[in-house]
Design an enzyme around this catalytic site. Sequence first.
Site, PDB file in Angstrom:
ATOM      1  N   SER A   1      12.471 -26.961  24.144  1.00 35.38           N
ATOM      2  CA  SER A   1      12.876 -28.033  25.055  1.00 35.38           C
ATOM      3  C   SER A   1      11.685 -28.575  25.834  1.00 35.38           C
ATOM      4  O   SER A   1      11.592 -29.769  26.090  1.00 35.38           O
ATOM      5  CB  SER A   1      13.942 -27.530  26.035  1.00 35.38           C
ATOM      6  OG  SER A   1      13.370 -26.573  26.915  1.00 35.38           O
ATOM      7  N   ASN A   2      10.747 -27.697  26.230  1.00 33.82           N
ATOM      8  CA  ASN A   2       9.687 -28.123  27.157  1.00 33.82           C
ATOM      9  C   ASN A   2       8.442 -28.671  26.475  1.00 33.82           C
ATOM     10  O   ASN A   2       7.521 -29.108  27.152  1.00 33.82           O
ATOM     11  CB  ASN A   2       9.314 -26.978  28.110  1.00 33.82           C
ATOM     12  CG  ASN A   2       8.821 -25.742  27.386  1.00 33.82           C
ATOM     13  OD1 ASN A   2       9.101 -25.571  26.198  1.00 33.82           O
ATOM     14  ND2 ASN A   2       8.091 -24.892  28.084  1.00 33.82           N
TER      15      ASN A   2
ATOM     16  N   ALA B   1      16.202 -29.747  15.154  1.00 31.81           N
ATOM     17  CA  ALA B   1      15.846 -30.576  16.305  1.00 31.81           C
ATOM     18  C   ALA B   1      16.404 -29.966  17.586  1.00 31.81           C
ATOM     19  O   ALA B   1      17.538 -29.478  17.602  1.00 31.81           O
ATOM     20  CB  ALA B   1      16.419 -31.975  16.125  1.00 31.81           C
TER      21      ALA B   1
ATOM     22  N   GLY C   1      11.812 -20.556  23.499  1.00 31.77           N
ATOM     23  CA  GLY C   1      12.910 -20.903  24.392  1.00 31.77           C
ATOM     24  C   GLY C   1      13.345 -19.717  25.231  1.00 31.77           C
ATOM     25  O   GLY C   1      12.536 -18.861  25.586  1.00 31.77           O
ATOM     26  N   SER C   2      14.649 -19.662  25.490  1.00 29.20           N
ATOM     27  CA  SER C   2      15.171 -18.653  26.417  1.00 29.20           C
ATOM     28  C   SER C   2      15.237 -17.275  25.776  1.00 29.20           C
ATOM     29  O   SER C   2      15.256 -17.140  24.551  1.00 29.20           O
ATOM     30  CB  SER C   2      16.579 -19.043  26.845  1.00 29.20           C
ATOM     31  OG  SER C   2      17.462 -18.920  25.736  1.00 29.20           O
TER      32      SER C   2
ATOM     33  N   GLU D   1       9.416 -16.710  21.040  1.00 30.59           N
ATOM     34  CA  GLU D   1       8.595 -16.697  22.253  1.00 30.59           C
ATOM     35  C   GLU D   1       9.568 -17.021  23.370  1.00 30.59           C
ATOM     36  O   GLU D   1      10.097 -18.127  23.430  1.00 30.59           O
ATOM     37  CB  GLU D   1       7.490 -17.734  22.085  1.00 30.59           C
ATOM     38  CG  GLU D   1       6.342 -17.533  23.033  1.00 30.59           C
ATOM     39  CD  GLU D   1       6.396 -18.537  24.138  1.00 30.59           C
ATOM     40  OE1 GLU D   1       7.103 -18.261  25.134  1.00 30.59           O
ATOM     41  OE2 GLU D   1       5.750 -19.580  23.998  1.00 30.59           O
TER      42      GLU D   1
ATOM     43  N   CYS E   1       5.953 -21.748  30.002  1.00 33.31           N
ATOM     44  CA  CYS E   1       6.276 -20.331  29.803  1.00 33.31           C
ATOM     45  C   CYS E   1       5.212 -19.446  30.436  1.00 33.31           C
ATOM     46  O   CYS E   1       5.429 -18.253  30.617  1.00 33.31           O
ATOM     47  CB  CYS E   1       6.443 -20.005  28.334  1.00 33.31           C
ATOM     48  SG  CYS E   1       5.079 -20.611  27.339  1.00 33.31           S
TER      49      CYS E   1
END
Lengths: 491, 491
Positions: B124-125, B151, B207-208, B231, B268
């Site tokens: 997302s980031n 995506a 991501g999370s 990650e 992150c």
Amino acid sequence: MSYKDFTVEEIDVVMQEAWSAFHAYRKYSLKQRADFMRAIAVELENNSTSLLQTAMKETNLPEPRLRGELSRTIFQLNSYGEACERGQWLDARIDTAMPDKTPPKPDIRKMLVPLGPVVVFGASNFPFAYSTAGGDTACALAAGCPVIVKAHPAHAETSTLVSDIILKVAAANNLPQGVFAHVYGAGTDAGKALVMHQYTSAVGFTGSFAGGKQLFDWGNQRKVPIPVFSEMGSINPVFLMPEKLTADPVAIAKMYSGSINLSVGQFCTNPGLIIGIESEALDQFANALREEIRNVSPGKMLHPGIMKAFNDKKAIALQQKNVSTIAEVENNRDDLATPTIAAASGKTFLENPVLHQEVFGPYSIMIRCTDMNEMLEVAKHLEGQLTSTLMATENDIRNNDELVEAVKNICGRFILNGVPTGVEVCLSMMHGGPFPATTDPRFTAVGADGIRRFARPMAFQNWPDELLPDELKNKNPLGIWRTVNGELSKT
Amino acid sequence: MSYKDFTVEEIDVVMQEAWSAFHAYRKYSLKQRADFMRAIAVELENNSTSLLQTAMKETNLPEPRLRGELSRTIFQLNSYGEACERGQWLDARIDTAMPDKTPPKPDIRKMLVPLGPVVVFGASNFPFAYSTAGGDTACALAAGCPVIVKAHPAHAETSTLVSDIILKVAAANNLPQGVFAHVYGAGTDAGKALVMHQYTSAVGFTGSFAGGKQLFDWGNQRKVPIPVFSEMGSINPVFLMPEKLTADPVAIAKMYSGSINLSVGQFCTNPGLIIGIESEALDQFANALREEIRNVSPGKMLHPGIMKAFNDKKAIALQQKNVSTIAEVENNRDDLATPTIAAASGKTFLENPVLHQEVFGPYSIMIRCTDMNEMLEVAKHLEGQLTSTLMATENDIRNNDELVEAVKNICGRFILNGVPTGVEVCLSMMHGGPFPATTDPRFTAVGADGIRRFARPMAFQNWPDELLPDELKNKNPLGIWRTVNGELSKT
């Protein structure tokens, strides 16, 4: 001799000690680690008589085989120690600062650092080379990790002798208490407690699929998952390509009879699957193999459990529909394994996954394909393997690109015109392959590259030269290969 | 714009195509792979205007940030392409035959070969650098693996534009159909189907923790387990050592205010945990940080879901017993994130694992330890991290060896007197760290060493020179670094 299984509490004490040892041992220089490994090698040599006697008694393996294996174990310790000291395995990388860049680029230097305490499960079929002071132990010690060995119950006395030697060497050389430990566990409790312990950082295992997969699952189910390197065996397919087979079916059969029966078939690289195309040459090969096998003397397997598993698994394979026995050695002794060659059609093999399973021992199944297309289908349906072998001429290879690629894609080592048994200890060796051969095909269990299994990269950013580890200092005091600003160099 | 989730059937079609593409693409030369990557880079540059506009609209990230990220993405494709071509990553090893040895030693040559189709989950980031044509995609293409990108739903339009560019470049250069594919899936079904598909050989995710751990578990639960590189973030502890802190608490506070609020805290490597020892200097640091934070303008986060998660997680942290807010920006707009600094004692932190969790956004908690012993306890109780930072003088380091070692042992990158934000793309970078920072700390997600994530070693035994891949031929036609009989050489 019998040994009491370690309790969960006893294992906790062992792991606490290993964890403190880790903090001391990982700061040992490459040379200090190598010296420790070499000292173990010397003492194994000095104690070879008692080691061989005990191992012969426990494993039924003959003296020449065990003597060779002990030499290999000593060679591993020495050669991995040398590799440790040479430091190429560290993958040292240095990118120096660029203060004028926007934003300024800091100095960054990376090398492999040890993971932590490594638990090693001894292998039944290699009481020396893949057990207590074997390949996994040598790699872990080189990486800077303490080692905890769970003795294989089938040769616990040999394992104890080796462990005593390592502990004596460690004490004599003032290694940290806990750098090596030896535990017993004939049941699964001790093994599970070892894998699940919070201080265990990696696991090495050589053995059955059921055992190796269980350890892998435990390793992944932990709160903090850890890498479990299980080497679980393989059927090591051999493809007899038409031109090569036609040229000399008898010579190939002789070579393979030897490989199938080497050490009573008790190698993870045993050729358990031979695939050919219906032809006169294949009949000649089968006849010659039958004749050769009949000359083999039945042998005693490692222990009664392995013998029983061999008989059970072989019986299951032979009971499958459309499977025939084409060669069997005459044998009226219950305590000796009967070398056996089975046969089935390509269609039978493709339809029956039972025939894809390893029968650990002197056994191989010959698959008769109708044509090259069916052989290709067989190749495409094979599971991951430690090795694949082609018996082929250059024409065979050039005319069958799709088959060659399919066979290549499933294996860790791709042999041309040879036998898969015989795993050379050298840097170029890959002993490992796609699942289910091993749980992590990205690493080898043989050769000094195996050291990397027990390490991870760590980067230092913006550290002054005097505070960096020697491996990363500007002047390269250890003289190791490093990639400096993109270029490999030893200066 | 909205996109329909792919069904399991549609994903099967995509993976079948990727699998056939794999058999063609893995035979592409290193140069051909690099050319493909460079051609993608050129087209990203050519389309930068529309890419930036779309990404700004979807992510709320400002143009300079996105422009920098797009440049980084282009740099990654070019530099990993160059690394691919230089071939050092292949770890080529050659041991030539020794026919006079007993038994004769065969010729063995090893190199890395691609794993198979790689599924990449966009971050997302990082709509460019860790998404569709980002680091994981570049590494997989360099390794010889087809790529299937899911995506990220929060910037699916940007992802589609990038995907269209890659597909156009692939078609124009006659890459095999299926070498790249783009799928949509806002729910978990598509993601699960991708990870579980038999032809998926590896997964890259940024991501999370919840998302990354779920993919890791699926990957391990497959019939054939596959590596999942998740990650998952980190709190990136910063240790303020006494001598250094006393020397200039205000300068350190200024530097850290910038790092905590960089890109609305959406990195992150954001420093989410700052540990100091009760002292006048620590008070000065806290006061200065409070002043600095008050000057920060609240910013818009990537999307409402991330904003909500930030507010929720921050609220949970602040509601914990004995946690205070020491700085908070004035902000009366609901759509902007409020930069916040919390504080708690060492004892509170040690007793409450909630405070060890990442609050993704402009937030950090300062831990006030009573003394160096408590700081050491905090270091020993930290989970795995992408980075750890010491703000320290040489004295601080030399006098606190145990602390330094404990901090080093939990991280992938160890920074001295700097900030963790800013991840340089270079060979020496390690972006990855012990679990739960990532699922596999043995590999980096940034820098050309990341190519190795998607490859495995394979050995050729006894193959004649003309049938070996160019990488392993005697004359070294590609001029790559190889270890030949133990010595690194380019000839």
